[in-house]
Design a protein around this motif. Structure first.
Motif, PDB file in Angstrom:
ATOM      1  N   MET A  56       0.813  -1.219   0.000  1.00 57.69           N
ATOM      2  CA  MET A  56       0.000   0.000   0.000  1.00 57.69           C
ATOM      3  C   MET A  56       0.846   1.267   0.000  1.00 57.69           C
ATOM      4  O   MET A  56       0.309   2.362   0.039  1.00 57.69           O
ATOM      5  N   GLU A  57       2.146   1.138  -0.081  1.00 54.83           N
ATOM      6  CA  GLU A  57       3.014   2.311   0.043  1.00 54.83           C
ATOM      7  C   GLU A  57       2.644   3.421  -0.929  1.00 54.83           C
ATOM      8  O   GLU A  57       2.544   4.588  -0.545  1.00 54.83           O
ATOM      9  N   LYS A  58       2.467   3.057  -2.209  1.00 61.11           N
ATOM     10  CA  LYS A  58       2.113   4.082  -3.200  1.00 61.11           C
ATOM     11  C   LYS A  58       0.792   4.754  -2.851  1.00 61.11           C
ATOM     12  O   LYS A  58       0.646   5.970  -2.933  1.00 61.11           O
ATOM     13  N   ASN A  59      -0.194   3.945  -2.471  1.00 61.60           N
ATOM     14  CA  ASN A  59      -1.510   4.483  -2.137  1.00 61.60           C
ATOM     15  C   ASN A  59      -1.450   5.398  -0.918  1.00 61.60           C
ATOM     16  O   ASN A  59      -2.216   6.347  -0.806  1.00 61.60           O
ATOM     17  N   CYS A  60      -0.549   5.089  -0.021  1.00 64.87           N
ATOM     18  CA  CYS A  60      -0.430   5.887   1.196  1.00 64.87           C
ATOM     19  C   CYS A  60       0.219   7.243   0.931  1.00 64.87           C
ATOM     20  O   CYS A  60       0.030   8.184   1.691  1.00 64.87           O
ATOM     21  N   GLU A  61       0.982   7.329  -0.153  1.00 65.19           N
ATOM     22  CA  GLU A  61       1.615   8.594  -0.514  1.00 65.19           C
ATOM     23  C   GLU A  61       0.678   9.510  -1.299  1.00 65.19           C
ATOM     24  O   GLU A  61       0.893  10.716  -1.364  1.00 65.19           O
ATOM     25  N   VAL A  62      -0.361   8.936  -1.900  1.00 66.34           N
ATOM     26  CA  VAL A  62      -1.299   9.711  -2.712  1.00 66.34           C
ATOM     27  C   VAL A  62      -2.170  10.567  -1.801  1.00 66.34           C
ATOM     28  O   VAL A  62      -2.661  10.108  -0.779  1.00 66.34           O
ATOM     29  N   THR A  63      -2.367  11.817  -2.196  1.00 65.66           N
ATOM     30  CA  THR A  63      -3.203  12.721  -1.405  1.00 65.66           C
ATOM     31  C   THR A  63      -4.523  13.040  -2.097  1.00 65.66           C
ATOM     32  O   THR A  63      -5.280  13.884  -1.630  1.00 65.66           O
ATOM     33  N   VAL A  64      -4.812  12.347  -3.191  1.00 68.98           N
ATOM     34  CA  VAL A  64      -6.047  12.579  -3.942  1.00 68.98           C
ATOM     35  C   VAL A  64      -7.210  11.915  -3.213  1.00 68.98           C
ATOM     36  O   VAL A  64      -7.126  10.746  -2.841  1.00 68.98           O
ATOM     37  N   ASN A  65      -8.293  12.649  -3.045  1.00 70.45           N
ATOM     38  CA  ASN A  65      -9.488  12.130  -2.388  1.00 70.45           C
ATOM     39  C   ASN A  65     -10.685  12.082  -3.334  1.00 70.45           C
ATOM     40  O   ASN A  65     -11.816  11.958  -2.886  1.00 70.45           O
ATOM     41  N   ASP A  66     -10.436  12.150  -4.612  1.00 71.12           N
ATOM     42  CA  ASP A  66     -11.492  12.141  -5.625  1.00 71.12           C
ATOM     43  C   ASP A  66     -11.905  10.700  -5.955  1.00 71.12           C
ATOM     44  O   ASP A  66     -11.082   9.924  -6.451  1.00 71.12           O
ATOM     45  N   PRO A  67     -13.143  10.322  -5.672  1.00 74.77           N
ATOM     46  CA  PRO A  67     -13.593   8.957  -5.940  1.00 74.77           C
ATOM     47  C   PRO A  67     -13.447   8.543  -7.404  1.00 74.77           C
ATOM     48  O   PRO A  67     -13.125   7.384  -7.691  1.00 74.77           O
ATOM     49  N   GLU A  68     -13.654   9.455  -8.334  1.00 75.71           N
ATOM     50  CA  GLU A  68     -13.515   9.114  -9.754  1.00 75.71           C
ATOM     51  C   GLU A  68     -12.069   8.798 -10.111  1.00 75.71           C
ATOM     52  O   GLU A  68     -11.788   7.880 -10.879  1.00 75.71           O
ATOM     53  N   TRP A  69     -11.140   9.558  -9.564  1.00 74.55           N
ATOM     54  CA  TRP A  69      -9.726   9.295  -9.797  1.00 74.55           C
ATOM     55  C   TRP A  69      -9.360   7.911  -9.272  1.00 74.55           C
ATOM     56  O   TRP A  69      -8.670   7.140  -9.932  1.00 74.55           O
ATOM     57  N   TRP A  70      -9.838   7.599  -8.073  1.00 76.10           N
ATOM     58  CA  TRP A  70      -9.544   6.293  -7.484  1.00 76.10           C
ATOM     59  C   TRP A  70     -10.205   5.173  -8.284  1.00 76.10           C
ATOM     60  O   TRP A  70      -9.624   4.102  -8.447  1.00 76.10           O
ATOM     61  N   LYS A  71     -11.407   5.426  -8.781  1.00 71.11           N
ATOM     62  CA  LYS A  71     -12.070   4.386  -9.574  1.00 71.11           C
ATOM     63  C   LYS A  71     -11.261   4.081 -10.839  1.00 71.11           C
ATOM     64  O   LYS A  71     -11.064   2.917 -11.189  1.00 71.11           O
ATOM     65  N   GLU A  72     -10.784   5.116 -11.506  1.00 70.68           N
ATOM     66  CA  GLU A  72      -9.944   4.913 -12.690  1.00 70.68           C
ATOM     67  C   GLU A  72      -8.681   4.132 -12.332  1.00 70.68           C
ATOM     68  O   GLU A  72      -8.254   3.248 -13.080  1.00 70.68           O
ATOM     69  N   THR A  73      -8.096   4.441 -11.206  1.00 76.25           N
ATOM     70  CA  THR A  73      -6.887   3.750 -10.759  1.00 76.25           C
ATOM     71  C   THR A  73      -7.181   2.276 -10.472  1.00 76.25           C
ATOM     72  O   THR A  73      -6.438   1.389 -10.899  1.00 76.25           O
ATOM     73  N   VAL A  74      -8.266   2.017  -9.769  1.00 78.77           N
ATOM     74  CA  VAL A  74      -8.639   0.632  -9.459  1.00 78.77           C
ATOM     75  C   VAL A  74      -8.975  -0.128 -10.743  1.00 78.77           C
ATOM     76  O   VAL A  74      -8.587  -1.287 -10.901  1.00 78.77           O
ATOM     77  N   LEU A  75      -9.659   0.536 -11.669  1.00 81.27           N
ATOM     78  CA  LEU A  75      -9.988  -0.123 -12.943  1.00 81.27           C
ATOM     79  C   LEU A  75      -8.725  -0.504 -13.715  1.00 81.27           C
ATOM     80  O   LEU A  75      -8.697  -1.538 -14.395  1.00 81.27           O
ATOM     81  N   ARG A  76      -7.672   0.308 -13.611  1.00 83.14           N
ATOM     82  CA  ARG A  76      -6.396  -0.054 -14.254  1.00 83.14           C
ATOM     83  C   ARG A  76      -5.835  -1.343 -13.660  1.00 83.14           C
ATOM     84  O   ARG A  76      -5.315  -2.198 -14.368  1.00 83.14           O
ATOM     85  N   MET A  77      -5.981  -1.499 -12.360  1.00 80.59           N
ATOM     86  CA  MET A  77      -5.512  -2.723 -11.706  1.00 80.59           C
ATOM     87  C   MET A  77      -6.342  -3.920 -12.169  1.00 80.59           C
ATOM     88  O   MET A  77      -5.798  -5.006 -12.398  1.00 80.59           O
ATOM     89  N   VAL A  78      -7.636  -3.711 -12.330  1.00 75.30           N
ATOM     90  CA  VAL A  78      -8.520  -4.787 -12.779  1.00 75.30           C
ATOM     91  C   VAL A  78      -8.169  -5.191 -14.213  1.00 75.30           C
ATOM     92  O   VAL A  78      -8.311  -6.362 -14.588  1.00 75.30           O
ATOM     93  N   GLU A  79      -7.667  -4.257 -15.007  1.00 75.25           N
ATOM     94  CA  GLU A  79      -7.227  -4.590 -16.370  1.00 75.25           C
ATOM     95  C   GLU A  79      -6.081  -5.587 -16.336  1.00 75.25           C
ATOM     96  O   GLU A  79      -5.981  -6.458 -17.197  1.00 75.25           O
ATOM     97  N   TYR A  80      -5.209  -5.473 -15.340  1.00 69.02           N
ATOM     98  CA  TYR A  80      -4.081  -6.404 -15.222  1.00 69.02           C
ATOM     99  C   TYR A  80      -4.546  -7.794 -14.810  1.00 69.02           C
ATOM    100  O   TYR A  80      -3.968  -8.799 -15.198  1.00 69.02           O
ATOM    101  N   LYS A  81      -5.566  -7.824 -13.973  1.00 64.23           N
ATOM    102  CA  LYS A  81      -6.063  -9.099 -13.440  1.00 64.23           C
ATOM    103  C   LYS A  81      -7.590  -9.042 -13.449  1.00 64.23           C
ATOM    104  O   LYS A  81      -8.211  -8.543 -12.511  1.00 64.23           O
ATOM    105  N   SER A  82      -8.192  -9.527 -14.502  1.00 69.67           N
ATOM    106  CA  SER A  82      -9.620  -9.319 -14.759  1.00 69.67           C
ATOM    107  C   SER A  82     -10.542  -9.904 -13.697  1.00 69.67           C
ATOM    108  O   SER A  82     -11.639  -9.398 -13.488  1.00 69.67           O
ATOM    109  N   ASP A  83     -10.136 -10.955 -13.018  1.00 69.01           N
ATOM    110  CA  ASP A  83     -11.008 -11.541 -11.996  1.00 69.01           C
ATOM    111  C   ASP A  83     -10.762 -10.964 -10.598  1.00 69.01           C
ATOM    112  O   ASP A  83     -11.246 -11.482  -9.608  1.00 69.01           O
ATOM    113  N   LEU A  84     -10.031  -9.873 -10.541  1.00 66.89           N
ATOM    114  CA  LEU A  84      -9.666  -9.265  -9.260  1.00 66.89           C
ATOM    115  C   LEU A  84     -10.887  -8.743  -8.497  1.00 66.89           C
ATOM    116  O   LEU A  84     -11.082  -9.066  -7.332  1.00 66.89           O
TER     117      LEU A  84
END
Length: 110
Positions: A56-84
Motif C-alpha cells: 500500500m506504500e504508493k496508495n499511502c503517498e497519494v493525497t487525492v481524495n477524488d472517488p472518480e480518480w480512485w475508480k480509474e486507478t482501481v480499474l487499471r488494476m482490474v485490467e491487469y487481473k480481470s477476476d480481481l
C-alpha cells in the motif's frame, strides 16, 4: 413540578420523550455498527485482493481524495487481473481509498 401540574399531564406523558430518545439512540447505535462492519469489510476486501500484487506504500503517498480518480486507478488494476474485482467491489474499493481517514487505516497497518 408542583402537584397541580402533575394532575394536568396524563399518566405516561412525562416518559415519552425519554422513550423516544432511547429509541433514537438504539437506532443510531445499530446504524453505527452497520457502518463499522461495512468499513471493515471494505478494508478486508482491499487487504485480500490488492495486497496480493503490491503493498500500500504508493496508495499511502497519494493525497487525492477524488472517488472518480480512485475508480480509474482501481480499474487499471482490474485490467491487469480481470477476476480481481467485480463492478460493485471496484466501486467499494474506490470509495474506501478516496476517503483519507479510511485509506490511512491501511497505511498504518503496513
Amino acid at each position: 413540578m408542583d402537584s397541580d401540574a402533575r394532575r394536568v399531564i396524563p399518566a405516561g406523558k412525562e416518559r415519552r420523550p425519554y422513550r423516544m430518545l432511547a429509541a433514537f439512540f438504539c437506532v443510531a447505535a445499530v446504524l453505527f455498527a452497520v457502518c463499522l462492519v461495512q468499513a471493515a469489510d471494505d478494508q478486508t476486501l482491499i487487504t485480500q485482493r490488492c495486497l496480493g500484487c503490491h503493498g500500500m506504500e504508493k496508495n499511502c503517498e497519494v493525497t487525492v481524495n477524488d472517488p472518480e480518480w480512485w475508480k480509474e486507478t482501481v480499474l487499471r488494476m482490474v485490467e491487469y487481473k480481470s477476476d480481481l474485482l467485480n463492478d460493485v467491489e471496484t466501486d467499494k474499493v474506490a470509495l474506501f481509498l478516496a476517503d483519507e481517514r479510511k485509506r490511512s487505516t491501511l497505511c498504518s497497518s503496513n
